[in-house]
Design an enzyme around this catalytic site. Structure first.
Site, mmCIF file in Angstrom:
data_model
loop_
_atom_site.group_PDB
_atom_site.id
_atom_site.type_symbol
_atom_site.label_atom_id
_atom_site.label_comp_id
_atom_site.label_asym_id
_atom_site.label_seq_id
_atom_site.Cartn_x
_atom_site.Cartn_y
_atom_site.Cartn_z
ATOM 1 N N GLY A 46 -41.635 -92.919 3.026
ATOM 2 C CA GLY A 46 -41.715 -94.326 3.395
ATOM 3 C C GLY A 46 -43.097 -94.860 3.079
ATOM 4 N N GLN A 51 -50.231 -100.293 4.230
ATOM 5 C CA GLN A 51 -50.934 -99.112 3.707
ATOM 6 C C GLN A 51 -51.509 -99.327 2.311
ATOM 7 O OE1 GLN A 51 -47.391 -96.585 4.811
ATOM 8 N NE2 GLN A 51 -48.982 -95.073 5.149
ATOM 9 N N CYS A 91 -48.148 -88.882 7.986
ATOM 10 C CA CYS A 91 -48.417 -90.233 7.474
ATOM 11 C C CYS A 91 -49.330 -90.136 6.267
ATOM 12 C CB CYS A 91 -49.070 -91.086 8.560
ATOM 13 S SG CYS A 91 -49.395 -92.778 8.038
ATOM 14 N N LEU A 92 -49.016 -90.884 5.230
ATOM 15 C CA LEU A 92 -49.835 -90.866 4.011
ATOM 16 C C LEU A 92 -51.241 -91.403 4.282
ATOM 17 C CD1 LEU A 92 -47.143 -92.071 1.447
ATOM 18 C CD2 LEU A 92 -47.985 -89.735 1.818
ATOM 19 N N HIS A 133 -41.593 -95.882 12.244
ATOM 20 C CA HIS A 133 -42.953 -95.529 11.799
ATOM 21 C C HIS A 133 -43.507 -96.622 10.874
ATOM 22 C CE1 HIS A 133 -45.894 -92.387 10.131
ATOM 23 N NE2 HIS A 133 -45.968 -93.353 9.240
ATOM 24 N N GLU A 134 -42.682 -97.077 9.930
ATOM 25 C CA GLU A 134 -43.153 -98.107 8.978
ATOM 26 C C GLU A 134 -43.334 -99.455 9.680
ATOM 27 O OE1 GLU A 134 -44.157 -96.738 6.538
ATOM 28 O OE2 GLU A 134 -42.878 -94.983 6.384
ATOM 29 N N HIS A 137 -46.649 -99.682 11.285
ATOM 30 C CA HIS A 137 -47.732 -100.044 10.357
ATOM 31 C C HIS A 137 -47.853 -101.567 10.229
ATOM 32 C CE1 HIS A 137 -49.144 -96.217 8.764
ATOM 33 N NE2 HIS A 137 -47.939 -95.823 8.402
HETATM 34 O O1 GNR Z 1 -43.937 -89.430 4.101
HETATM 35 C C1 GNR Z 1 -43.829 -89.618 5.316
HETATM 36 N N1 GNR Z 1 -43.169 -88.709 6.071
HETATM 37 C C2 GNR Z 1 -42.827 -88.919 7.388
HETATM 38 C C3 GNR Z 1 -42.401 -87.824 8.122
HETATM 39 C C4 GNR Z 1 -42.028 -87.970 9.432
HETATM 40 C C5 GNR Z 1 -42.076 -89.210 10.024
HETATM 41 C C6 GNR Z 1 -42.510 -90.310 9.318
HETATM 42 C C7 GNR Z 1 -42.887 -90.165 8.007
HETATM 43 S S1 GNR Z 1 -43.402 -91.549 7.097
HETATM 44 C C8 GNR Z 1 -44.459 -90.802 5.938
HETATM 45 C C9 GNR Z 1 -44.957 -91.806 4.928
HETATM 46 C C10 GNR Z 1 -45.826 -92.823 5.619
HETATM 47 O O2 GNR Z 1 -46.952 -92.625 5.974
HETATM 48 N N2 GNR Z 1 -45.282 -93.969 5.869
HETATM 49 O O3 GNR Z 1 -45.972 -94.913 6.517
HETATM 50 NI NI NI Z 2 -47.383 -93.893 7.764
#
Ligand code: GNR
Ligand code: NI
Length: 169
Positions: A46, A51, A91-92, A133-134, A137
């Protein structure tokens, strides 16, 4: 297509609250393509516009293993939510940091697709985790905000250490 730089915690720009998108135009379509390329290359499942330093309500995701389920959410809203689940998130914007986060197990999301068409999606499991999660952000939140102060401090310490090691390598 181009790869976009991903902001890394604790960059203050990750705290920006995104504003709604008013119209889907060619520039937005290019940004969406670039976000998919950036997400797949990372690799991640995601990516929120926040980001890549674009502070509008846009996120992309693909939880498949073969890039076969690209999804775009513009101006997403959660209209129903139920239950709880714990998932080990990453999270990236916080490379190499993983921690359990509790979120809703099942959600209903209303959003616009990349053509500006409204859709409603019911999601559970990993898809529901990823959407939440997204969407965090987009309101300036990152997953470590959900942790206890102790776990969060440990994550921040590890992040600092990994950065230092990375800089020496
Ligand atoms: O790549 C991602 N893997 C992930 C794994 C578990 C829960 C959420 C995520 S999202 C993350 C990519 C990211 O940072 N998205 O904002
Ligand atoms: Ni993230």
């Amino acid at each position: 297509m181009s790869l976009l730089p991903i902001l890394e915690y604790p960059d203050k720009r990750l705290r920006t609250v995104a504003t709604p998108i008013e119209g889907v135009d060619a520039a937005l379509s290019t940004l969406i393509d670039d976000m998919f390329e950036t997400m797949y290359e990372a690799p991640g499942i995601g990516l929120a516009a926040t980001q890549v330093n674009f502070h509008k309500q846009l996120l992309v995701l693909d939880i498949s293993e073969d890039k076969s389920q690209p999804m775009v959410f513009i101006n997403p809203k959660i209209t129903a939510k139920d239950g709880k689940q714990v998932y080990q998130e990453g999270c990236l914007s916080l490379p190499n940091i993983y921690a359990d986060v509790t979120r809703y197990n099942q959600i209903t999301v209303e959003a616009l697709d990349r053509n500006g068409q409204p859709f409603t999606l019911e999601a559970d499991g990993l898809l529901a985790v990823c959407i939440q999660h997204e969407m965090d952000h987009l309101i300036g939140k990152v997953f470590v905000d959900h942790l206890s102060p102790l776990k969060r401090a440990l994550a921040e310490k590890k992040l600092a250490k990994m950065r230092k090691l990375g800089a020496e390598a």
